[in-house]
Design a protein around this motif. Sequence first.
Motif, short mmCIF file in Angstrom:
data_model
loop_
_atom_site.label_atom_id
_atom_site.label_comp_id
_atom_site.label_asym_id
_atom_site.label_seq_id
_atom_site.Cartn_x
_atom_site.Cartn_y
_atom_site.Cartn_z
N SER A 37 56.56 14.05 98.79
CA SER A 37 57.45 14.00 99.94
C SER A 37 57.38 12.63 100.63
CB SER A 37 57.07 15.09 100.94
OG SER A 37 57.85 14.99 102.11
N SER A 51 52.59 12.72 104.04
CA SER A 51 53.30 12.29 102.85
C SER A 51 52.38 11.48 101.94
CB SER A 51 54.51 11.43 103.25
OG SER A 51 55.02 10.75 102.13
N SER A 68 58.10 11.67 92.14
CA SER A 68 58.29 12.66 93.21
C SER A 68 59.65 13.33 93.00
CB SER A 68 58.23 12.00 94.58
OG SER A 68 59.24 11.02 94.71
N SER A 70 62.29 16.87 94.29
CA SER A 70 62.59 17.85 95.34
C SER A 70 63.32 19.03 94.74
CB SER A 70 63.45 17.21 96.44
OG SER A 70 62.80 16.12 97.03
N THR A 84 58.90 20.08 97.70
CA THR A 84 58.72 18.83 96.95
C THR A 84 57.49 18.96 96.06
OG1 THR A 84 57.36 17.83 98.69
CG2 THR A 84 59.75 17.45 98.80
N ASN A 173 52.11 20.50 94.37
CA ASN A 173 52.96 20.46 95.57
C ASN A 173 52.20 20.02 96.82
OD1 ASN A 173 53.95 22.77 93.69
ND2 ASN A 173 55.77 22.21 94.87
#
Length: 823
Positions: A37, A51, A68, A70, A84, A173
């Motif tokens: 994220s 993050s 990364s 989503s 994410t 995650n």
Amino acid sequence: MAFPKNLIQTLLFFFSLLHLSLASFTPTDNYLINSGSNTNTSFFTIRSFLSDSSKPGSSFLSTDRSISISDPNPSPDSPALYNTARVFPIGGSYKFQVTTKGTHFIRLHFAPFKASSFNLRSAKFRVLINGFSVMNSFSTSSVVVKEFILKIDDPVLEISFLPSKASGFGFVNAVEVFSAPNDYIMDQGTKLVIPNSAQIFSNLSSQVLETVHRINVGGSKLTPFNDTLWRTWVVDDNYLLLRAAARRAWTTHSPNYQNGGATREIAPDNVYMTAQEMDRDNQELQARFNISWGFQVDEKRVLHLVRLHFCDIVSSSLNQLYFNVFINEYLAYKDVDLSTLTFHVLASPLYIDFVAESDRSGMLRISVGPSDLSNPARVNALLNGVEIMRILSPVSSEVVSGKRNVVWIVVGSVLGGFVFLSLFFLCVLCLCRRKNNKTRSSESTGWTPLRRFRGSSNSRTTERTVSSSGYHTLRISFAELQSGTNNFDKSLVIGVGGFGMVFKGSLKDNTKVAVKRGSPGSRQGLPEFLSEITILSKIRHRHLVSLVGYCEEQSEMILVYEYMDKGPLKSHLYGSSNPPLSWKQRLEVCIGAARGLHYLHTGSSQGIIHRDIKSTNILLDNNYVAKVADFGLSRSGPCIDETHVSTGVKGSFGYLDPEYFRRQQLTDKSDVYSFGVVLFEVLCARPAVDPLLVREQVNLAEWAIEWQRKGMLDQIVDPNIADEIKPCSLKKFAETAEKCCADYGVDRPTIGDVLWNLEHVLQLQESGPLNNPEEVYGDVTDSGTARQGPSSGSNTDRDYGDGTSGIISSSQVFSQLMTNAGR
């Protein structure tokens, strides 16, 4: 009034919110990572996950080849944390600086979703922590949180994600890494529940643990919002093997954490405020049954840490609840007494750790059920919480090649074997020399220093140490004892016996003590001195007199005990100016003494045989709580494959087991005989042997049994209590004493059966019919099998209001020393 189940759970939930105002645990290391994220996010509204896409130089990622992604279609019910993910196509890792070495929690969150470039449900990968593999060929199609607990001794913690195949990938995650409380995993006191194995599992903190189950028994689901360590506890309904055996118990009062047994970090309040107890109102079940849970752990024949949480929220007062714990049908803990374990504080949380092996089907079964010590009117058992953690392997600080490892194992084994054999032959040689060259020091009038305890004859201070069982023992300097007894002033002598004189004294902190000073040339001397310290350093019980300390300086051998204000039981029955005890008081004293003796017999694999049970060795504190005293003649019981201990006859006339006297074979039934004599002594208030009486009355046991068999025992009962005793109570008490004094040990009950009967006697006294002598409330057969007891009754296990924790603050000296003849 019955409350709906949903209402109860709702109320408990709101009570849980009240406890959130309490201070939470603050870990030294605390890393919460929102993987993949660009923004921070909260989880359960109480924790902020950062993050992992930080600016260069501040990222925890050790590779720039990760990706990364989503979730293109996030569920509205899914936490933002799971929308994410960080994907590792060729492998990668996170690295964290460890500021405080020690036990850490590591939680890895996996919430697979399908993105344009990766379908996380098809991932298959390994996870390593500092090079140690904790997950192999892992894949999942649903949300999974993996939790590991392990000790970190390196300054850097690295968590690696490696694909299981060339075309595979790994993902995560969210990552949590934070310090655990210092005492979360302890190396001492963990019981190993495996047949034919040692009884203690050591070095638990050096193992990698993976949490498999975390259960709030009898309560509702708890989320990280309700837990200071942000854990999730699930309900136990689906794990109960027979739901009809259990019923929920709960309290609205906060647990009492004052005794160090558990903290809110060990388990949250709500775990200790709810429980499952036996559903004794279910008419379809037998009178005695267990509550059982079955937990699938998948791995077969693998060791697991089983942590059981207890808090007595079902008893109205102390010493009401006794139960047994079983794991995979093996007896893991016999006669659990929460009152004793929590230092006599009701509703005080504690936990007990076991290490057990899953069965061939990959299951762990946990059961709690009534103990033989249970009062028949209050048979019960409970459990508040369960945690099961798979033991993966010891943590290794460095990787050693297989060949080198094998070589060192072989070399180490050879060297170790050589050293062992050398030491063995050296010991044999020393023993042979010692046998052939006996020294004369034992014949002198002085003492041999107690070398095994590493005493210093020059010590002038009190050295405090903590034993493995957790309580304090003392080595007390001779100077302190000299000062505390006014240089052993004869006016402070409170007893004289075979070992020596006993003085009333005090320590530097003004604690009253009884100081037993050995006399040079004593017939008992060194063996009794060693026996007392050896036995009392291993045991601790509310109904056993505790050793405060010892001294072996300047050729002295001195034992120091708690001072018992009310002195020996004998002085409250006859031969003194003390007012006689009531019948109820006498029963409570007998029950307390039986509890102490039962602990001696069953508290270890071999048990301990006292060998000198008598009314002068049962002492009373200021609240008339009974304690068994004087372990100078005590012996370890027979081994598992033995029936007795062959030893010379020792004890006191009138209390001595006739079978032991004839055959010189000692068993725990020898103590039962002596205790039977004490029971008659309590009832009739006369000495066990009185040579001044006519021949047929000299021996109390023989005389009382003769009257008992004629059905006229009430004619020789102490006149001070004759009008107080209900016939049914007298009948049961007399039968119990008679069985104890059987000629042969095989015909005598165990002390556990005796204890059960005595509690029954007290119950009959308080609730039985006034004039009906016939027994209608149940019995214990000669073989010790319990039949159904009374359905109701009074509290036979008392809270004496002394506020002690099994460590009695006052005590008179061992009372066999009150007589000049000693033993």
